[in-house]
Scaffold this motif. Structure first.
Motif, PDB file in Angstrom:
ATOM      1  N   THR A   1      -2.936  -0.301 -13.393  1.00  0.00           N
ATOM      2  CA  THR A   1      -1.508  -0.337 -13.694  1.00  0.00           C
ATOM      3  C   THR A   1      -0.692  -0.612 -12.436  1.00  0.00           C
ATOM      4  N   LYS A   2      -1.027   0.050 -11.338  1.00  0.00           N
ATOM      5  CA  LYS A   2      -0.289  -0.165 -10.084  1.00  0.00           C
ATOM      6  C   LYS A   2      -0.427  -1.609  -9.609  1.00  0.00           C
ATOM      7  N   ALA A   3      -1.636  -2.145  -9.687  1.00  0.00           N
ATOM      8  CA  ALA A   3      -1.863  -3.517  -9.236  1.00  0.00           C
ATOM      9  C   ALA A   3      -1.086  -4.511 -10.097  1.00  0.00           C
ATOM     10  N   ILE A   4      -1.126  -4.309 -11.410  1.00  0.00           N
ATOM     11  CA  ILE A   4      -0.425  -5.203 -12.325  1.00  0.00           C
ATOM     12  C   ILE A   4       1.081  -5.149 -12.090  1.00  0.00           C
TER      13      ILE A   4
ATOM     14  N   LYS B   1      -8.922  -1.163  -3.117  1.00  0.00           N
ATOM     15  CA  LYS B   1      -9.359  -0.709  -4.445  1.00  0.00           C
ATOM     16  C   LYS B   1      -8.623  -1.456  -5.560  1.00  0.00           C
ATOM     17  N   GLU B   2      -7.358  -1.746  -5.346  1.00  0.00           N
ATOM     18  CA  GLU B   2      -6.603  -2.476  -6.360  1.00  0.00           C
ATOM     19  C   GLU B   2      -7.125  -3.895  -6.498  1.00  0.00           C
TER      20      GLU B   2
ATOM     21  N   VAL C   1      -0.310 -12.370  -3.386  1.00  0.00           N
ATOM     22  CA  VAL C   1      -0.027 -10.954  -3.625  1.00  0.00           C
ATOM     23  C   VAL C   1      -1.324 -10.165  -3.712  1.00  0.00           C
ATOM     24  N   ILE C   2      -2.313 -10.712  -4.426  1.00  0.00           N
ATOM     25  CA  ILE C   2      -3.598 -10.026  -4.566  1.00  0.00           C
ATOM     26  C   ILE C   2      -4.241  -9.787  -3.200  1.00  0.00           C
TER      27      ILE C   2
ATOM     28  N   ASP D   1       0.844  -1.197   0.000  1.00  0.00           N
ATOM     29  CA  ASP D   1       0.000   0.000   0.000  1.00  0.00           C
ATOM     30  C   ASP D   1       0.880   1.249   0.000  1.00  0.00           C
ATOM     31  N   ILE D   2       1.359   1.603  -1.186  1.00  0.00           N
ATOM     32  CA  ILE D   2       2.277   2.737  -1.328  1.00  0.00           C
ATOM     33  C   ILE D   2       1.509   3.944  -1.861  1.00  0.00           C
ATOM     34  N   PRO D   3       1.480   5.048  -1.141  1.00  0.00           N
ATOM     35  CA  PRO D   3       0.775   6.248  -1.619  1.00  0.00           C
ATOM     36  C   PRO D   3       1.347   6.745  -2.949  1.00  0.00           C
TER      37      PRO D   3
END
Length: 244
Positions: free
Chosen positions: A230-233, A196-197, A189-190, A120-122
């Motif tokens: 994109t961040k999640a992938i 939200k991701e 990882v998920i 969880d990186i801002p």
């Protein structure tokens, strides 16, 4: 004539008519898979092209399928069709080097920051790490969305190879193990991703909603959905790079 009879007629009596009937029957599967991939690649390739690549994969699957094995053809064909389409997209090489480089910068920054912030990186922190304003970073996330999906597809495809070689299980034991290990890794990882991701991945890949539909569910813009995706992938791909 039933599907079972068509398989026997084609495989045991080499009937071209039966083969053509099987192709016609299963072409709907190609349309589903091509349509799903088209949502990711539509800015760069025509749907009819994806359909054509998929039909090649379908024919290959029909020719190589052993109807006597205990496996559904749809399961086997799905892998072959999707693989054929992805292979052809790779050969097109339509993704500019600059886009690949931009995505690598994002991935490198997230990789470095994960040691301190976890999953969880801002956005502000990543933007700062990359030395750019927040709005510029968010714009960049949107620009590389398609490549992020392609890069993950390639990473998964490079480390899984399915085939029917055993009557006791769907795939070769070694391949089956790698596939299961990858599923477990991605699932782990998920589970660690921000809510939200996780939700975007669930709605996009499992519920098969479009960005527009997801945006309505989350009450955000389509561009924001693209950024979250994109961040999640990137985090999924980073996790695979660390193992494979």
């Amino acid at each position: 004539m039933t599907n079972e009879q068509l398989w026997v007629k084609y495989k045991e009596h080499n009937s071209n008519e039966a083969k053509e009937a099987l192709i016609i029957h299963y072409v709907s599967l190609v349309k589903i898979i091509a349509g799903r991939l088209f949502t990711s690649y539509n800015a760069h390739v025509e749907f009819d092209d994806l359909l054509g690549y998929g039909v090649i994969g379908l024919i290959d699957a029909i020719e190589k399928f052993d109807h006597k094995k205990q496996i559904k053809f749809e399961t086997y064909a799905n892998i072959r069709i999707r693989g054929a389409i992805i292979d052809e997209i790779r050969h097109l090489d339509w993704i500019p080097r600059s886009t690949r480089q931009k995505y690598k910068r994002i991935e490198d920054a997230i990789t470095k920051l994960q040691a301190e912030y976890g999953y969880d990186i801002p956005d502000e922190i990543v933007a700062e790490e990359m030395g750019m304003p927040l709005d510029e970073y968010l714009k960049l996330l949107g620009e590389v969305t398609t490549y992020s999906v392609v890069s993950l597809e390639e990473k998964i495809d490079d480390n899984t190879s399915f085939d029917i070689k055993s009557s006791n299980q769907d795939f070769e034991p070694e391949t089956h193990y790698i596939d299961e290990e990858m599923k477990m890794l991605l699932a782990d990882v998920i589970d660690k991703l921000p809510e939200k991701e996780r939700l975007v991945l669930q709605l996009y890949y499992y519920s098969e909603l479009t960005y527009k539909e997801i945006a309505e569910v989350l009450s955000v813009s389509e561009s924001r959905v693209s950024q979250i995706h994109t961040k999640a992938i990137s985090k999924l791909r980073i996790s695979l790079k660390s193992v494979y």
